[in-house]
Every structure is written in C-alpha cells, then in structure tokens.
Design a protein around this motif. Structure first.
Motif, PDB file in Angstrom:
ATOM      1  N   VAL A 170      72.421 -23.049 -86.949  1.00 17.15           N
ATOM      2  CA  VAL A 170      71.984 -24.438 -86.818  1.00 17.15           C
ATOM      3  C   VAL A 170      70.659 -24.648 -87.561  1.00 17.15           C
ATOM      4  CG1 VAL A 170      71.159 -26.176 -85.166  1.00 17.15           C
ATOM      5  CG2 VAL A 170      73.231 -24.873 -84.681  1.00 17.15           C
ATOM      6  N   GLY A 171      69.809 -23.638 -87.527  1.00 22.19           N
ATOM      7  CA  GLY A 171      68.552 -23.740 -88.260  1.00 22.19           C
ATOM      8  C   GLY A 171      68.752 -23.872 -89.761  1.00 22.19           C
ATOM      9  N   GLY A 172      69.843 -23.309 -90.270  1.00 24.90           N
ATOM     10  CA  GLY A 172      70.142 -23.437 -91.695  1.00 24.90           C
ATOM     11  C   GLY A 172      70.865 -24.712 -92.039  1.00 24.90           C
ATOM     12  N   GLY A 173      71.467 -25.373 -91.018  1.00 27.00           N
ATOM     13  CA  GLY A 173      72.220 -26.612 -91.233  1.00 27.00           C
ATOM     14  C   GLY A 173      73.704 -26.329 -91.388  1.00 27.00           C
ATOM     15  N   VAL A 174      74.541 -27.004 -90.584  1.00 27.22           N
ATOM     16  CA  VAL A 174      75.985 -26.795 -90.648  1.00 27.22           C
ATOM     17  C   VAL A 174      76.700 -28.136 -90.580  1.00 27.22           C
ATOM     18  CG1 VAL A 174      75.786 -24.535 -89.551  1.00 27.22           C
ATOM     19  CG2 VAL A 174      76.282 -26.527 -88.135  1.00 27.22           C
ATOM     20  N   ASP A 175      77.912 -28.168 -91.109  1.00 25.46           N
ATOM     21  CA  ASP A 175      78.718 -29.390 -91.063  1.00 25.46           C
ATOM     22  C   ASP A 175      79.426 -29.545 -89.726  1.00 25.46           C
ATOM     23  OD1 ASP A 175      78.820 -30.577 -94.025  1.00 25.46           O
ATOM     24  OD2 ASP A 175      78.750 -28.406 -94.130  1.00 25.46           O
ATOM     25  N   VAL A 176      79.972 -28.454 -89.202  1.00 23.68           N
ATOM     26  CA  VAL A 176      80.662 -28.490 -87.910  1.00 23.68           C
ATOM     27  C   VAL A 176      80.258 -27.257 -87.113  1.00 23.68           C
ATOM     28  CG1 VAL A 176      82.879 -28.564 -86.703  1.00 23.68           C
ATOM     29  CG2 VAL A 176      82.651 -29.668 -88.938  1.00 23.68           C
ATOM     30  N   LEU A 177      79.844 -27.488 -85.871  1.00 21.81           N
ATOM     31  CA  LEU A 177      79.551 -26.402 -84.943  1.00 21.81           C
ATOM     32  C   LEU A 177      80.519 -26.492 -83.776  1.00 21.81           C
ATOM     33  CD1 LEU A 177      77.836 -24.185 -83.507  1.00 21.81           C
ATOM     34  CD2 LEU A 177      76.416 -26.043 -82.619  1.00 21.81           C
ATOM     35  N   LYS A 178      81.219 -25.395 -83.497  1.00 19.52           N
ATOM     36  CA  LYS A 178      82.086 -25.321 -82.312  1.00 19.52           C
ATOM     37  C   LYS A 178      81.508 -24.282 -81.369  1.00 19.52           C
ATOM     38  CE  LYS A 178      85.316 -23.187 -79.812  1.00 19.52           C
ATOM     39  NZ  LYS A 178      85.261 -21.756 -79.375  1.00 19.52           N
ATOM     40  N   VAL A 179      81.415 -24.653 -80.075  1.00 18.22           N
ATOM     41  CA  VAL A 179      80.880 -23.758 -79.060  1.00 18.22           C
ATOM     42  C   VAL A 179      81.517 -24.156 -77.732  1.00 18.22           C
ATOM     43  CG1 VAL A 179      78.887 -25.237 -78.529  1.00 18.22           C
ATOM     44  CG2 VAL A 179      78.712 -22.755 -78.155  1.00 18.22           C
ATOM     45  N   SER A 180      81.523 -23.261 -76.751  1.00 25.92           N
ATOM     46  CA  SER A 180      82.067 -23.592 -75.431  1.00 25.92           C
ATOM     47  C   SER A 180      80.942 -23.908 -74.462  1.00 25.92           C
ATOM     48  CB  SER A 180      82.906 -22.433 -74.887  1.00 25.92           C
ATOM     49  OG  SER A 180      82.070 -21.353 -74.491  1.00 25.92           O
ATOM     50  N   ASP A 181      81.271 -24.623 -73.384  1.00 27.69           N
ATOM     51  CA  ASP A 181      80.238 -24.922 -72.393  1.00 27.69           C
ATOM     52  C   ASP A 181      79.772 -23.643 -71.700  1.00 27.69           C
ATOM     53  OD1 ASP A 181      82.577 -24.487 -70.923  1.00 27.69           O
ATOM     54  OD2 ASP A 181      82.337 -26.262 -69.657  1.00 27.69           O
ATOM     55  N   GLU A 182      80.658 -22.649 -71.551  1.00 29.52           N
ATOM     56  CA  GLU A 182      80.256 -21.373 -70.967  1.00 29.52           C
ATOM     57  C   GLU A 182      79.218 -20.678 -71.847  1.00 29.52           C
ATOM     58  OE1 GLU A 182      83.680 -19.008 -70.288  1.00 29.52           O
ATOM     59  OE2 GLU A 182      84.372 -20.175 -68.562  1.00 29.52           O
ATOM     60  N   GLU A 183      79.416 -20.731 -73.158  1.00 30.34           N
ATOM     61  CA  GLU A 183      78.444 -20.123 -74.069  1.00 30.34           C
ATOM     62  C   GLU A 183      77.113 -20.865 -74.019  1.00 30.34           C
ATOM     63  OE1 GLU A 183      81.533 -18.345 -77.429  1.00 30.34           O
ATOM     64  OE2 GLU A 183      80.965 -20.463 -77.477  1.00 30.34           O
TER      65      GLU A 183
END
Length: 336
Positions: A170-183
């Motif tokens: 995220v610090g480098g910049g991304v177009d799409v980030l996918k993550v789970s609520d548990e993570e």
C-alpha cells in the motif's frame, strides 16, 4: 506475451497421501497462493506468466507441474531447499509428515527476481503480487518497491497480502487490494469485524495508496471501496467443501475481468462467482468457466451509503495499525 504476471516468489511442492479402495493414492501438485491464483486465471481463459524462484530438486519438479497447467514460468533457479510439504490424509484428517518453508532468498537472487518481475510486468501490463510460502523468504519492503516500480512503468498492480507485506505494498501504491476481515483483525487494523470498523479501515487503506479495496467477510457479503464509494457484493451461498483458495479465486476472477476490459466494480462479480464455486471443490483455485459464468448471474450488488459515525474514533483503524501502515518495515538483512 501473456495477459497477466503473477509474482509468486516461493511456490511450494505439495505431496498428499490419501486412502483409495485399491491402495494408497499419492498426489503431487504445485501449491501456494500465487499458484492457486494462476490456476484459476487459466480456468477463466487468461494466459499467465509466473515470476518465481525454483529451488533445488523440488524446483525442477515444480517447473514441470506448472508447464502442465499451461503457466509460463519466468524463474530464478538456485540450489538449496524449496518450500515443500508432505501430508497424510488417509485417516480423513490432514496430518503433516514433513513441512519445509525453504531457504530465504539471497541478495543477488532477490535482485534478479525483482528485475524479472519488472520486465515481465511491463510486458503484460497487469500484475498480481502474491505472498511466498514461508515468512522469511524475502523482506516485506520488496512489495513496496515492486508496487511502486511497476506502476511507474505503467502496469496495473493487484495485491492479495496481509501483515507487513500489505503495509509495504500500500505504501508503494496499488490499483486493487484484496484482504479479509480476519486478516485486518490479525494485523491490528480493526478492533472488531463490525461493518463500521471494517469500512473505516477500508477508507484508511484507500487514503494511503490502494485505489480500490476489497474485503472478504467469511459467509457475509464482501465489501468494495473505490473513488465512488462502497459496494456490497453477495455471491450465491453454496455448500462448502473446503474454504481454502476461495480468496485467491476471488482475486483471480477480478484480475480476469480487468483483462477483459471491465471496471473493478464489474470484475468483482466474476471474482465473487469464482470464489463461490471454489469452496464447493477439493482442488484449490479450480472450477470451470461455464459454471462460474452461470454463478456470476446470481451475484447481487448494491450501493452502500456512508455509515453514520464512520469518522468517529471507535470506528477508525487502531493506532498500532496506523503506525504499521505509515512506516513500512525496513528491508531485512539478506545474505548473499
């Protein structure tokens, strides 16, 4: 030239022994997050190059397995021990007989791997950054540098990461980030999995460099945030055989939609359908295009209003989480 590059720094060789009426049955596969994503992309008709390291004897076997799945391999080959596991499932339970995370990448190997990723990423124009099998395989800051360099070179970057790797990317910049609520909870980015807390964390991640944030929530509808606001995406609820690989199938489906020229808001329905089918199967990152297409018609999407009190302190990312995002982990020392 292929459609997508999957950066999978350290894929695994997986060996599983299962009971069979006529005797033991041994299954040998390529495994790991990037492999499951590449496998689903191939099921969706997308051509894939995998950028990875292939280590020792297990790496030789992995190359053949990936070739058999129709995945082009751009690899850094090296001696040593690669990620591997041997599981015995003859009792019906998964018993680990042997598990090896493999040797960390040396400085020169990491340089070569990153150079390969940038070269191949420029060629495809669309890159998934996935994690290694093994926490110590490479420094988390690698993901910040790769995300920044690939986007500077004009490639779109999709990430499916958690922990320090998520913060770095995220610090480098991304177009799409996918993550789970548990993570998000494990990383200290939310105090609980309430919609208000999750949406506040999504706002923070968006502000810090993720253009679109997608959060899965187990059996609850997934959430998407982009510049136009929040969406709630509900896939069909099918009988679950194995939940592993569902998130990677979602990421692959979104990426396949982007290959087709869809917006992320359109592509997320393909990803939701791919993830929904994957949980009905024993094979991770598997399914067929026709069934996924039919399931996609059953995915529902609705716009969510900004919840009241989203900016209140109780709904914001925790201080520890903010610190982790604001200061990506420094590069670790790597032996040559």
């Amino acid at each position: 030239m292929t459609d997508v590059l999957v950066f999978a720094p350290a894929p695994s060789l997986t060996v599983t022994v299962e009971a069979h009426p006529s005797g033991d049955e041994v299954h040998v596969h390529a495994g790991g997050q990037g492999v499951w994503q590449a496998r689903m992309l191939r099921r969706l008709g997308v051509s894939v190059t995998m950028c990875c390291t292939l280590t020792g004897e297990t790496g030789t076997v992995l190359r053949h397995l990936l070739d058999d799945e129709g995945v082009e391999v751009a690899a850094v080959e090296r001696a040593g021990r690669g990620p591997t596991y041997l599981h015995d499932r003859r009792s019906g339970e998964r018993v680990a007989v042997a598990e090896e995370q493999g040797d960390p990448l040396g400085r020169h190997e990491l340089d070569e791997l990153c150079s390969t990723a940038i070269r191949e990423g420029i060629a495809t124009g669309l890159v998934i950054l996935s994690g290694p099998d093994g926490d110590d395989a490479l420094p988390p800051d690698t993901y910040r540098r790769l995300a920044a360099d690939l986007r500077t070179a004009g490639a779109r970057v999709v990430v499916d990461l958690s922990g320090e790797r998520l913060a770095a990317a995220v610090g480098g910049g991304v177009d799409v980030l996918k993550v789970s609520d548990e993570e998000l909870q494990d990383d200290g980015l939310v105090a609980d999995a309430s919609p208000q807390a999750v949406m506040a964390a999504m706002r923070e991640l968006h502000a810090r460099g993720a253009e679109t944030v997608v959060v899965t929530r187990a059996s609850e509808p997934l959430l998407l945030l982009d510049a136009d606001g929040f969406l709630e995406v509900t896939p069909p609820q099918l009988e679950i055989v194995d939940t592993r690989g569902a998130g990677d199938s979602l990421t692959a489906g979104i990426t396949a939609g982007l290959v087709r020229g869809e917006t992320v808001r359109e592509a997320v329905t393909l990803g939701a359908a791919a993830g929904a089918l994957n949980v009905t199967r024993h094979g991770l990152g598997t399914g067929d295009l026709e069934t996924i297409g039919r399931l996609r018609e059953l995915v529902t999407v609705r716009t969510l209003d900004e919840p009241a009190g989203l900016d209140e302190p109780a709904g914001r990312v925790s201080p520890d989480g903010l610190a982790a995002l604001a200061t990506p982990a420094p590069p670790e020392e790597i032996t040559s």
